[in-house]
Design a protein around this motif. Structure first.
Motif, PDB file in Angstrom:
ATOM      1  N   ARG A  40       0.831  -1.201   0.000  1.00  0.00           N
ATOM      2  CA  ARG A  40       0.000   0.000   0.000  1.00  0.00           C
ATOM      3  C   ARG A  40       0.869   1.255   0.000  1.00  0.00           C
ATOM      4  NH1 ARG A  40      -5.445  -0.835   1.620  1.00  0.00           N
ATOM      5  NH2 ARG A  40      -5.871  -3.042   2.016  1.00  0.00           N
ATOM      6  N   TRP A  41       0.364   2.265  -0.665  1.00  0.00           N
ATOM      7  CA  TRP A  41       0.984   3.587  -0.660  1.00  0.00           C
ATOM      8  C   TRP A  41      -0.048   4.561  -0.113  1.00  0.00           C
ATOM      9  CZ3 TRP A  41       0.356   7.561  -4.891  1.00  0.00           C
ATOM     10  CH2 TRP A  41       1.086   8.723  -4.604  1.00  0.00           C
ATOM     11  N   ASN A  42       0.277   5.217   0.991  1.00  0.00           N
ATOM     12  CA  ASN A  42      -0.685   6.089   1.661  1.00  0.00           C
ATOM     13  C   ASN A  42      -2.017   5.369   1.883  1.00  0.00           C
ATOM     14  OD1 ASN A  42       1.055   8.300   1.907  1.00  0.00           O
ATOM     15  ND2 ASN A  42       0.518   9.075  -0.127  1.00  0.00           N
ATOM     16  N   ARG A  43      -1.925   4.107   2.293  1.00  0.00           N
ATOM     17  CA  ARG A  43      -3.064   3.242   2.628  1.00  0.00           C
ATOM     18  C   ARG A  43      -3.845   2.748   1.411  1.00  0.00           C
ATOM     19  NH1 ARG A  43      -5.733   6.150   8.026  1.00  0.00           N
ATOM     20  NH2 ARG A  43      -3.780   6.241   9.247  1.00  0.00           N
ATOM     21  N   VAL A  44      -3.433   3.122   0.214  1.00  0.00           N
ATOM     22  CA  VAL A  44      -4.135   2.702  -1.002  1.00  0.00           C
ATOM     23  C   VAL A  44      -3.441   1.472  -1.575  1.00  0.00           C
ATOM     24  CG1 VAL A  44      -4.832   3.359  -3.342  1.00  0.00           C
ATOM     25  CG2 VAL A  44      -4.850   5.062  -1.488  1.00  0.00           C
ATOM     26  N   PRO A  45      -4.173   0.385  -1.861  1.00  0.00           N
ATOM     27  CA  PRO A  45      -3.527  -0.800  -2.459  1.00  0.00           C
ATOM     28  C   PRO A  45      -2.977  -0.486  -3.841  1.00  0.00           C
ATOM     29  CG  PRO A  45      -5.744  -1.305  -1.655  1.00  0.00           C
ATOM     30  CD  PRO A  45      -5.612   0.185  -1.635  1.00  0.00           C
ATOM     31  N   VAL A  46      -1.706  -0.821  -4.070  1.00  0.00           N
ATOM     32  CA  VAL A  46      -1.104  -0.540  -5.367  1.00  0.00           C
ATOM     33  C   VAL A  46      -0.452  -1.768  -6.003  1.00  0.00           C
ATOM     34  CG1 VAL A  46      -0.732   1.932  -5.014  1.00  0.00           C
ATOM     35  CG2 VAL A  46       0.970   0.297  -4.167  1.00  0.00           C
ATOM     36  N   ALA A  47      -0.109  -2.793  -5.189  1.00  0.00           N
ATOM     37  CA  ALA A  47       0.572  -3.966  -5.750  1.00  0.00           C
ATOM     38  C   ALA A  47       0.420  -5.129  -4.779  1.00  0.00           C
ATOM     39  CB  ALA A  47       2.053  -3.665  -6.000  1.00  0.00           C
ATOM     40  N   ARG A  48       0.844  -6.299  -5.210  1.00  0.00           N
ATOM     41  CA  ARG A  48       0.839  -7.458  -4.334  1.00  0.00           C
ATOM     42  C   ARG A  48       2.092  -8.301  -4.582  1.00  0.00           C
ATOM     43  NH1 ARG A  48      -3.523  -9.955  -3.655  1.00  0.00           N
ATOM     44  NH2 ARG A  48      -2.468 -11.719  -2.663  1.00  0.00           N
ATOM     45  N   LEU A  49       2.452  -9.097  -3.574  1.00  0.00           N
ATOM     46  CA  LEU A  49       3.612  -9.971  -3.700  1.00  0.00           C
ATOM     47  C   LEU A  49       3.248 -11.191  -4.540  1.00  0.00           C
ATOM     48  CD1 LEU A  49       5.217 -10.006  -0.135  1.00  0.00           C
ATOM     49  CD2 LEU A  49       5.527  -8.378  -2.003  1.00  0.00           C
ATOM     50  N   MET A  50       4.230 -11.648  -5.325  1.00  0.00           N
ATOM     51  CA  MET A  50       4.080 -12.828  -6.164  1.00  0.00           C
ATOM     52  C   MET A  50       5.299 -13.727  -5.976  1.00  0.00           C
ATOM     53  SD  MET A  50       1.177 -12.400  -7.653  1.00  0.00           S
ATOM     54  CE  MET A  50       1.212 -13.589  -8.992  1.00  0.00           C
ATOM     55  N   PRO A  51       5.204 -14.998  -6.357  1.00  0.00           N
ATOM     56  CA  PRO A  51       6.370 -15.888  -6.217  1.00  0.00           C
ATOM     57  C   PRO A  51       7.590 -15.345  -6.949  1.00  0.00           C
ATOM     58  CG  PRO A  51       4.405 -17.148  -6.756  1.00  0.00           C
ATOM     59  CD  PRO A  51       4.036 -15.697  -6.899  1.00  0.00           C
ATOM     60  N   GLY A  52       8.747 -15.425  -6.284  1.00  0.00           N
ATOM     61  CA  GLY A  52      10.004 -14.989  -6.884  1.00  0.00           C
ATOM     62  C   GLY A  52      10.996 -16.122  -6.982  1.00  0.00           C
ATOM     63  N   ASP A  53      12.277 -15.787  -7.107  1.00  0.00           N
ATOM     64  CA  ASP A  53      13.314 -16.812  -7.236  1.00  0.00           C
ATOM     65  C   ASP A  53      13.461 -17.629  -5.960  1.00  0.00           C
ATOM     66  OD1 ASP A  53      13.802 -15.995  -9.816  1.00  0.00           O
ATOM     67  OD2 ASP A  53      15.401 -14.599  -9.239  1.00  0.00           O
ATOM     68  N   ASP A  54      13.272 -16.999  -4.815  1.00  0.00           N
ATOM     69  CA  ASP A  54      13.306 -17.719  -3.548  1.00  0.00           C
ATOM     70  C   ASP A  54      12.440 -16.969  -2.542  1.00  0.00           C
ATOM     71  OD1 ASP A  54      14.948 -15.689  -2.197  1.00  0.00           O
ATOM     72  OD2 ASP A  54      16.577 -16.443  -3.448  1.00  0.00           O
ATOM     73  N   LEU A  55      12.347 -17.503  -1.340  1.00  0.00           N
ATOM     74  CA  LEU A  55      11.453 -16.929  -0.332  1.00  0.00           C
ATOM     75  C   LEU A  55      11.810 -15.490   0.029  1.00  0.00           C
ATOM     76  CD1 LEU A  55      11.070 -20.033   1.990  1.00  0.00           C
ATOM     77  CD2 LEU A  55       9.174 -18.781   0.971  1.00  0.00           C
ATOM     78  N   LEU A  56      13.088 -15.164  -0.008  1.00  0.00           N
ATOM     79  CA  LEU A  56      13.522 -13.829   0.370  1.00  0.00           C
ATOM     80  C   LEU A  56      13.440 -12.824  -0.770  1.00  0.00           C
ATOM     81  CD1 LEU A  56      16.650 -14.606   2.576  1.00  0.00           C
ATOM     82  CD2 LEU A  56      14.501 -13.599   3.332  1.00  0.00           C
ATOM     83  N   ARG A  57      13.063 -13.265  -1.957  1.00  0.00           N
ATOM     84  CA  ARG A  57      13.019 -12.374  -3.120  1.00  0.00           C
ATOM     85  C   ARG A  57      11.700 -12.529  -3.883  1.00  0.00           C
ATOM     86  NH1 ARG A  57      18.044 -14.128  -2.223  1.00  0.00           N
ATOM     87  NH2 ARG A  57      19.735 -12.617  -2.227  1.00  0.00           N
ATOM     88  N   PRO A  58      10.594 -12.152  -3.254  1.00  0.00           N
ATOM     89  CA  PRO A  58       9.317 -12.198  -3.978  1.00  0.00           C
ATOM     90  C   PRO A  58       9.275 -11.121  -5.064  1.00  0.00           C
ATOM     91  CG  PRO A  58       9.034 -11.106  -1.873  1.00  0.00           C
ATOM     92  CD  PRO A  58      10.447 -11.629  -1.889  1.00  0.00           C
ATOM     93  N   ARG A  59       8.443 -11.343  -6.081  1.00  0.00           N
ATOM     94  CA  ARG A  59       8.238 -10.341  -7.117  1.00  0.00           C
ATOM     95  C   ARG A  59       7.104  -9.406  -6.701  1.00  0.00           C
ATOM     96  NH1 ARG A  59       6.151 -11.577 -11.519  1.00  0.00           N
ATOM     97  NH2 ARG A  59       5.373 -13.675 -11.032  1.00  0.00           N
ATOM     98  N   VAL A  60       7.086  -8.239  -7.305  1.00  0.00           N
ATOM     99  CA  VAL A  60       6.028  -7.256  -7.076  1.00  0.00           C
ATOM    100  C   VAL A  60       5.201  -7.135  -8.353  1.00  0.00           C
ATOM    101  CG1 VAL A  60       5.520  -4.823  -6.647  1.00  0.00           C
ATOM    102  CG2 VAL A  60       7.351  -5.957  -5.371  1.00  0.00           C
ATOM    103  N   ARG A  61       3.891  -7.320  -8.232  1.00  0.00           N
ATOM    104  CA  ARG A  61       3.007  -7.138  -9.384  1.00  0.00           C
ATOM    105  C   ARG A  61       2.064  -5.979  -9.095  1.00  0.00           C
ATOM    106  NH1 ARG A  61      -1.285 -11.619 -11.158  1.00  0.00           N
ATOM    107  NH2 ARG A  61      -2.496 -10.582  -9.510  1.00  0.00           N
ATOM    108  N   VAL A  62       2.124  -4.955  -9.948  1.00  0.00           N
ATOM    109  CA  VAL A  62       1.256  -3.791  -9.795  1.00  0.00           C
ATOM    110  C   VAL A  62      -0.180  -4.213 -10.074  1.00  0.00           C
ATOM    111  CG1 VAL A  62       0.774  -1.454 -10.605  1.00  0.00           C
ATOM    112  CG2 VAL A  62       3.143  -2.265 -10.468  1.00  0.00           C
ATOM    113  N   LEU A  63      -1.106  -3.729  -9.263  1.00  0.00           N
ATOM    114  CA  LEU A  63      -2.509  -4.072  -9.446  1.00  0.00           C
ATOM    115  C   LEU A  63      -3.038  -3.506 -10.763  1.00  0.00           C
ATOM    116  CD1 LEU A  63      -3.850  -3.503  -5.812  1.00  0.00           C
ATOM    117  CD2 LEU A  63      -3.180  -5.644  -6.899  1.00  0.00           C
ATOM    118  N   PRO A  64      -3.996  -4.192 -11.403  1.00  0.00           N
ATOM    119  CA  PRO A  64      -4.493  -3.759 -12.720  1.00  0.00           C
ATOM    120  C   PRO A  64      -5.076  -2.348 -12.682  1.00  0.00           C
ATOM    121  CG  PRO A  64      -5.238  -5.988 -12.227  1.00  0.00           C
ATOM    122  CD  PRO A  64      -4.617  -5.460 -10.966  1.00  0.00           C
TER     123      PRO A  64
END
Length: 319
Positions: free
Chosen positions: A51-75
């Motif tokens: 969230r940015w200023n409490r507004v949802p903007v993205a979510r975590l997605m599977p990455g290369d390993d547990l410590l490196r998730p990907r970020v996917r911007v919400l549609p």
């Protein structure tokens, strides 16, 4: 009830087309504001939403390993490719700093200058987000030199009887973040949010892999934080050296369960039960079998009054 436009929707489309430039300018301004925003305006929620200023903007997605998730911007239909990438890159940079801050002991460990055996153990700890089963690390532990152990101890690694773990990452905030990272990697929602429990949780609330990633040990149908499980097991082993012991209200409170669930927990910790005249009694099994306490052993070794050599000493005039 809205009625279809008489011109087949041409007016509505024309109005939307006229508004497009203004909407795009507004989106561009918002993107620039997000990219230039302070880190304090972002947050990661327990559901994996950024969230940015409490507004949802993205979510975590599977990455290369547990410590490196990907970020996917919400549609967002108005967010075009280059602007979307600017948002993603800014959020990814914030997330990397955030994880390094919240899980600092683990990042310091995996980036430390370590020998090969210690480096292998650090890698396994990173895969477990800060904890792993001791049997799974047996080969690396066997190869550790005294200097390796000293270095690992300085980095907060604790060698329990059944679990190797980073003590700082058993705290509630770190445990919750570990749960969120597991969910991001699995692609599922967080099944439950463990934290600062003083006893155990129902392990059936989540898969075993989830509990391991969150720093818990699964003991029968219960799950307990690894550090608390080690403390519990150490206390019971000390008690078992004096012989069999019964279930008490204090033990039930510490375990958070009673009856068959408690018995299953203690079996998983290395104890066996039998039915005595006063109820169920437990004793240590295998490597934890009961043995005389150290003071008694020292007395026997030194030839104390309960030593088998005490009678011989009397015969030869000893006191």
């Amino acid at each position: 009830v809205a009625r279809p436009a008489a011109d087949g929707g041409e007016t509505e489309r024309a109005l939307l087309a006229a508004a497009q430039p203004a909407l795009r300018r507004d989106i561009a301004q918002r993107v620039s504001a997000l990219v230039g925003a302070a880190d304090e305006t972002f947050r990661l929620d327990d559901d994996g939403i950024l969230r940015w200023n409490r507004v949802p903007v993205a979510r975590l997605m599977p990455g290369d390993d547990l410590l490196r998730p990907r970020v996917r911007v919400l549609p967002n239909d108005l967010l075009e490719g280059p602007e979307r990438e600017r948002v993603r890159a800014r959020l990814a940079a914030w997330l990397d700093r955030y994880l390094r801050q919240q899980l600092a002991p683990l990042f310091r460990l995996i980036e430390a200058d370590l020998g090969s055996a210690a480096r292998g153990l650090a890698f396994q700890l990173s895969e477990g987000l800060g904890s792993l089963s001791r049997p799974a690390a047996a080969a690396q532990i066997e190869g550790l030199s005294p200097d390796d152990r000293a270095t690992l101890n300085r980095h907060g690694v604790r060698f329990g009887l059944d679990t190797v773990y980073l003590g700082a990452l058993t705290r509630p905030r770190a445990v919750r973040l570990r749960a969120v990272l597991w969910a991001a990697r699995s692609g599922d929602a967080v099944p439950c949010l463990p934290g600062g429990e003083t006893s155990s949780r129902d392990a059936r609330e989540a898969p075993a892999g989830f509990w391991n990633a969150a720093g818990y040990r699964v003991l029968g149908d219960r799950a307990m934080r690894a550090d608390r499980a080690e403390i519990l097991a150490a206390g019971l082993r000390k008690q078992a050296r004096k012989g069999e012991f019964p279930v008490t209200a204090e033990l039930e409170a510490r375990c958070g369960c009673t009856g068959p669930e408690l018995e299953a927990m203690l079996r998983a910790l290395g104890f066996r039960a039998r039915q005595g005249d006063q109820g169920t009694l437990f004793r240590a099994a295998g490597r934890n079998s009961a043995r005389p306490d150290r003071a008694q052993a020292r007395r026997k070794t030194a030839g104390g009054s309960d030593s088998p050599f005490a009678g011989l000493r009397k015969l030869v005039g000893g006191t």
